[in-house]
Design a protein around this motif. Structure first.
Motif, PDB file in Angstrom:
ATOM      1  N   ASP A 111      -7.775   3.289 -10.480  1.00 21.38           N
ATOM      2  CA  ASP A 111      -6.730   2.915  -9.349  1.00 21.38           C
ATOM      3  C   ASP A 111      -7.605   3.039  -8.222  1.00 21.38           C
ATOM      4  OD1 ASP A 111      -4.882   3.087  -7.005  1.00 21.38           O
ATOM      5  OD2 ASP A 111      -3.420   2.291  -8.829  1.00 21.38           O
ATOM      6  N   ALA A 114      -8.169   1.692  -2.662  1.00 22.72           N
ATOM      7  CA  ALA A 114      -7.376   1.630  -1.696  1.00 22.72           C
ATOM      8  C   ALA A 114      -6.930   1.698  -0.216  1.00 22.72           C
ATOM      9  CB  ALA A 114      -6.124   2.189  -2.631  1.00 22.72           C
ATOM     10  N   PRO A 115      -7.135   1.577   0.547  1.00 19.26           N
ATOM     11  CA  PRO A 115      -7.523   1.809   1.953  1.00 19.26           C
ATOM     12  C   PRO A 115      -6.384   0.674   1.983  1.00 19.26           C
ATOM     13  CG  PRO A 115      -9.499  -0.231   1.340  1.00 19.26           C
ATOM     14  CD  PRO A 115      -9.120   0.410   0.106  1.00 19.26           C
ATOM     15  N   ASN A 116      -5.534   0.667   3.182  1.00 17.31           N
ATOM     16  CA  ASN A 116      -4.759  -0.164   4.398  1.00 17.31           C
ATOM     17  C   ASN A 116      -4.772  -1.115   4.875  1.00 17.31           C
ATOM     18  OD1 ASN A 116      -2.712   2.048   3.101  1.00 17.31           O
ATOM     19  ND2 ASN A 116      -3.445   3.037   4.045  1.00 17.31           N
ATOM     20  N   HIS A 125      -9.883   8.032   1.933  1.00 17.66           N
ATOM     21  CA  HIS A 125     -10.819   6.339   1.356  1.00 17.66           C
ATOM     22  C   HIS A 125     -11.951   6.936   1.289  1.00 17.66           C
ATOM     23  CE1 HIS A 125      -7.216   5.145   3.565  1.00 17.66           C
ATOM     24  NE2 HIS A 125      -6.535   5.199   2.478  1.00 17.66           N
ATOM     25  N   HIS A 151      -5.911  -0.860  -5.073  1.00 18.96           N
ATOM     26  CA  HIS A 151      -4.103  -0.849  -5.008  1.00 18.96           C
ATOM     27  C   HIS A 151      -3.769  -0.727  -3.605  1.00 18.96           C
ATOM     28  CE1 HIS A 151       0.069  -0.362  -5.985  1.00 18.96           C
ATOM     29  NE2 HIS A 151      -0.093   0.698  -5.053  1.00 18.96           N
ATOM     30  N   GLY A 153      -3.176  -1.625   0.441  1.00 17.41           N
ATOM     31  CA  GLY A 153      -1.383  -1.288   1.709  1.00 17.41           C
ATOM     32  C   GLY A 153      -2.109  -3.219   2.100  1.00 17.41           C
ATOM     33  N   GLU A 252      -0.624  -3.693  -2.852  1.00 22.44           N
ATOM     34  CA  GLU A 252       0.637  -3.913  -2.860  1.00 22.44           C
ATOM     35  C   GLU A 252       2.243  -4.891  -3.202  1.00 22.44           C
ATOM     36  OE1 GLU A 252       2.382  -0.692  -0.222  1.00 22.44           O
ATOM     37  OE2 GLU A 252       0.826   0.517  -0.702  1.00 22.44           O
ATOM     38  N   TYR A 307       6.937   2.292  -0.909  1.00 22.69           N
ATOM     39  CA  TYR A 307       6.080   2.758  -2.124  1.00 22.69           C
ATOM     40  C   TYR A 307       6.100   2.900  -2.914  1.00 22.69           C
ATOM     41  CZ  TYR A 307       1.361   5.322  -1.930  1.00 22.69           C
ATOM     42  OH  TYR A 307       0.159   5.861  -2.687  1.00 22.69           O
ATOM     43  N   ASP A 311       4.420   1.502  -6.914  1.00 19.44           N
ATOM     44  CA  ASP A 311       3.747   2.560  -8.433  1.00 19.44           C
ATOM     45  C   ASP A 311       4.352   2.183  -9.166  1.00 19.44           C
ATOM     46  OD1 ASP A 311       1.164   3.445  -8.133  1.00 19.44           O
ATOM     47  OD2 ASP A 311       1.484   4.436  -6.244  1.00 19.44           O
ATOM     48  N   TYR A 329      -5.419   7.886 -11.730  1.00 17.42           N
ATOM     49  CA  TYR A 329      -5.308   7.114  -9.965  1.00 17.42           C
ATOM     50  C   TYR A 329      -6.053   8.301  -9.553  1.00 17.42           C
ATOM     51  CZ  TYR A 329      -1.084   5.315 -11.415  1.00 17.42           C
ATOM     52  OH  TYR A 329      -0.259   4.009 -12.052  1.00 17.42           O
ATOM     53  N   VAL A 331      -7.148   9.612  -5.889  1.00 14.90           N
ATOM     54  CA  VAL A 331      -5.757   9.623  -4.550  1.00 14.90           C
ATOM     55  C   VAL A 331      -6.173  10.993  -4.131  1.00 14.90           C
ATOM     56  CG1 VAL A 331      -3.195   9.241  -3.362  1.00 14.90           C
ATOM     57  CG2 VAL A 331      -4.184   8.217  -5.701  1.00 14.90           C
ATOM     58  N   GLN A 335      -0.798  13.967  -2.453  1.00  9.30           N
ATOM     59  CA  GLN A 335      -0.040  12.326  -2.754  1.00  9.30           C
ATOM     60  C   GLN A 335       0.877  13.352  -4.205  1.00  9.30           C
ATOM     61  OE1 GLN A 335       0.080   7.936  -2.812  1.00  9.30           O
ATOM     62  NE2 GLN A 335      -1.390   8.290  -0.544  1.00  9.30           N
ATOM     63  N   PHE A 339       3.049  11.311  -7.171  1.00  4.76           N
ATOM     64  CA  PHE A 339       2.873  11.154  -8.786  1.00  4.76           C
ATOM     65  C   PHE A 339       3.073  11.845  -9.651  1.00  4.76           C
ATOM     66  CE2 PHE A 339      -1.265   9.391  -5.937  1.00  4.76           C
ATOM     67  CZ  PHE A 339      -0.866   7.647  -6.657  1.00  4.76           C
TER      68      PHE A 339
HETATM   69  N1  ARG Z   1      -2.922   2.749   0.248  1.00  3.78           N
HETATM   70  C1  ARG Z   1      -2.715   4.415  -0.230  1.00  3.78           C
HETATM   71  C2  ARG Z   1      -3.178   5.130   1.268  1.00  3.78           C
HETATM   72  O1  ARG Z   1      -4.034   5.516   1.649  1.00  3.78           O
HETATM   73  C3  ARG Z   1      -3.062   4.986  -1.223  1.00  3.78           C
HETATM   74  C4  ARG Z   1      -2.942   3.761  -2.308  1.00  3.78           C
HETATM   75  C5  ARG Z   1      -3.109   4.816  -3.791  1.00  3.78           C
HETATM   76  N2  ARG Z   1      -2.758   4.124  -5.009  1.00  3.78           N
HETATM   77  C6  ARG Z   1      -1.666   4.221  -5.541  1.00  3.78           C
HETATM   78  N3  ARG Z   1      -1.165   3.225  -5.952  1.00  3.78           N
HETATM   79  N4  ARG Z   1      -0.196   4.897  -5.736  1.00  3.78           N
HETATM   80  O2  ARG Z   1      -2.659   6.790   1.678  1.00  3.78           O
END
Ligand code: ARG
Length: 568
Positions: A111, A114-116, A125, A151, A153, A252, A307, A311, A329, A331, A335, A339
């Protein structure tokens, strides 16, 4: 490698079960095995005693000239010259350079990135993308089935205001703005209206309801926003030369339909508790500063899911439907708590039970030269595309001045490989838990632990073969008379153990450090041992060592996602 294969049965007999001998290069001998230390803790016996028992049992007589127990319980192994030559000779005909494919391939979900949607990718990212891509490449090359999960956002309450802003601008105009990659400006404009205008706020709220209710036109507008952002992210991936494609987006939103079931399952298992109207899990082991258990909110008091719920649904799907046994993951460290709690809750629910396990591959921040968070000149977030463009421009400029003989097209291509390679390597060569400083001078330097240093070492070896018009003789006898030859031969054997180590711990600075040592050892060898001017059969043997070095450098850098131009 062979030493691992020989030590494993001896350790197994002493431990009464399988043990990884953890062989690595040693400063005191050729190789060392550290496994007695961990095993001693497990068995409650003195580590030196275990190491001695393994030494007595292991079938090493034909390989080692000396096997010694040292320090707290290391086994120090010195190879005989005959065995060393034989082992290095074996690498020459092996396309995998001594690295075996894993005995038990797993399905691994990585995983990462994962940008938004409708937000600029930030340097966090970037790190996730670079490290995650290395994870995917290395595990795939090791023989695992890798599923890349981006993943994205792409869901949540902000989409109300984003869609309303899109409607205000007109679809064509909005598409124009977003395809320029000006995601932050779009987001900021929507936010500003939301804060200032009560009417807009109301429309945004209604929009969220319509989106969740599946209103077709709203869905279409949402999809447009997602598509435009995905398109932008794909241009960044392309520039960054990572293996993520449009098929890897698992946003997501793709878990939406599973969320009610997830909550129902948790409820049935008796894991849900009400906290101020929200449905929460209180995973064991997660307590706040006050010692009170911390809630993981799976359904908010307004009925929406957040969120953590997504997950949990993703874990349930990854271990269940996909049959994955390793979930990675990539990340940022902020975070970590999230997790920990999600993994613990998934374990309680039975969605993450042995052999399946999850690991958070966390990382620190990228800092500017001033040691503070990286900011653009205007003070906002740095646009990733601009950062990458700058890396390529600087590297192309350096390439042109260093080697004016290269044509413009080749210089541009080398510049791209070096610039992007430098960014990635600076990230991967550092202990990922620590912050790292973006220092252009240092990361583009041809000296030191940098991508250009390794790429240059590679191209230099290639040029030996090109200029002399020679090819390698894979069956040439490996020369070991000179200490510099022996040192290089040993370093070449170190590739397999380091790949195995990184496969377990996903600490890529170990691989980077290895490649740097290999290049340095090669340069020392090349200074002391003439290659083309040597007598036969030493000449062919030295060419073989040089060729193997180039092959390991290329393969190692490829695992890090870094290209190796033939000339630079
Ligand atoms: N989109 C999230 C962020 O920008 C990161 C996601 C990471 N992956 C996950 N499965 N939560 O912070």
């Amino acid at each position: 490698m062979l030493l691992t294969d020989r030590l494993a049965p001896a350790f197994g007999a002493v431990a009464g079960g399988p043990v990884d001998p953890v062989v690595r290069r040693s400063q005191h001998a050729d190789f060392q095995s550290d496994a007695a230390l961990a095993l001693a803790r497990r068995l409650g016996r003195p580590p030196r005693e275990i190491a001695a028992a393994v030494r007595d049992r292991a079938d090493l007589a034909d390989l080692c000239s000396s096997v010694q127990v040292s320090g707290p319980g290391f086994l120090n192994l010195t190879l005989s010259d005959a065995a060393l030559a034989e082992m290095v000779g074996g690498l020459a005909g092996d396309p995998r350079l001594g690295v075996p494919a894993v005995a038990r391939p797993e399905t691994v979900v990585v995983d990462y990135s994962a940008p938004n949607v409708a937000k600029e990718m930030h340097v966090g990212h970037l790190r996730s993308t670079v490290i995650g891509d290395a994870v995917a490449r290395l595990l795939e090359w090791s023989g695992h089935r890798v599923v890349r999960a981006n993943h994205l956002g792409d869901w949540g309450t902000p989409f109300g205001m984003l869609i309303e802003h899109l409607v205000d601008l007109g679809e064509a105009e909005a598409a124009d703005d977003l395809s320029m990659g000006d995601l932050d400006a779009f987001y900021a404009a929507a936010r500003a209206k939301f804060d200032a205008d009560a009417g807009f706020r109301d429309r945004a709220r209604l929009r969220v309801v319509a989106l969740q209710g599946g209103d077709p036109d709203t869905r279409r507008l949402w999809r447009l926003l997602v598509d435009l952002s995905e398109h932008y992210f794909l241009t960044v991936y392309d520039l960054l030369d990572v293996t993520l494609t449009d098929r890897d987006f698992r946003g997501e939103s793709s878990y939406n339909d599973l969320l009610p079931e997830v909550v129902a399952d948790l409820d049935r298992l008796g894991l849900l508790r009400d906290s101020a109207g929200a449905a929460c899990v209180f995973p064991p082991g997660s307590v706040g500063r006050d010692g009170e258990p911390l809630p993981l909110i799976v359904r908010k008091s307004d009925g929406g899911y957040g969120y953590p719920a997504t997950d949990l649904a993703a874990i349930r799907q990854r271990t269940g439907e996909l049959g994955a046994t390793r979930l990675v993951y990539v990340v940022g460290l902020p975070q970590r708590r999230h997790f920990e709690m999600v993994f613990a809750a998934a374990g309680q629910a039975g969605w993450l039970t042995a052999p399946a396990r999850a690991e958070h591959v966390g990382f620190g921040s990228i800092l500017g030269a001033d040691g503070r968070m990286l900011r653009s000149r205007a003070g906002g977030t740095v646009k990733l595309q601009a950062l990458l463009d700058e890396a390529v421009a600087r590297a192309t400029e350096l390439t042109r001045t260093r080697n004016p003989a290269l044509g413009a097209a080749e210089a541009a291509e080398v510049g791209r490989a070096v610039g992007i390679g430098a960014i990635k390597y600076a990230d991967l060569a550092n202990d990922r838990h620590r912050d790292h400083v973006l220092d252009w001078e240092r990361m583009l330097s041809l000296d030191g632990n940098t991508a250009p240093y390794l790429q240059y070492a590679y191209s230099r070896i290639r040029s030996i073969f090109r200029k002399a018009g020679v090819t390698v003789r894979p069956d040439a006898p490996v020369p070991l008379a000179e200490p510099a030859e022996r040192a290089l031969a040993l370093e070449l054997l170190g590739f397999a153990p380091v790949v195995a180590e990184v496969e377990r711990g996903l600490e890529f600075h170990q691989l980077a450090g290895y490649l740097f040592r290999l290049a340095t050892t090669f340069n020392a060898f090349y200074e002391r041992c003439p290659v083309l001017r040597a007598e036969q059969p030493v000449r062919d043997g030295r060419l073989l060592l040089a060729d193997l070095t180039a092959r390991v450098l290329r393969q190692g850098l490829e695992l890090l996602g870094i290209r190796t131009p033939e000339r630079m």
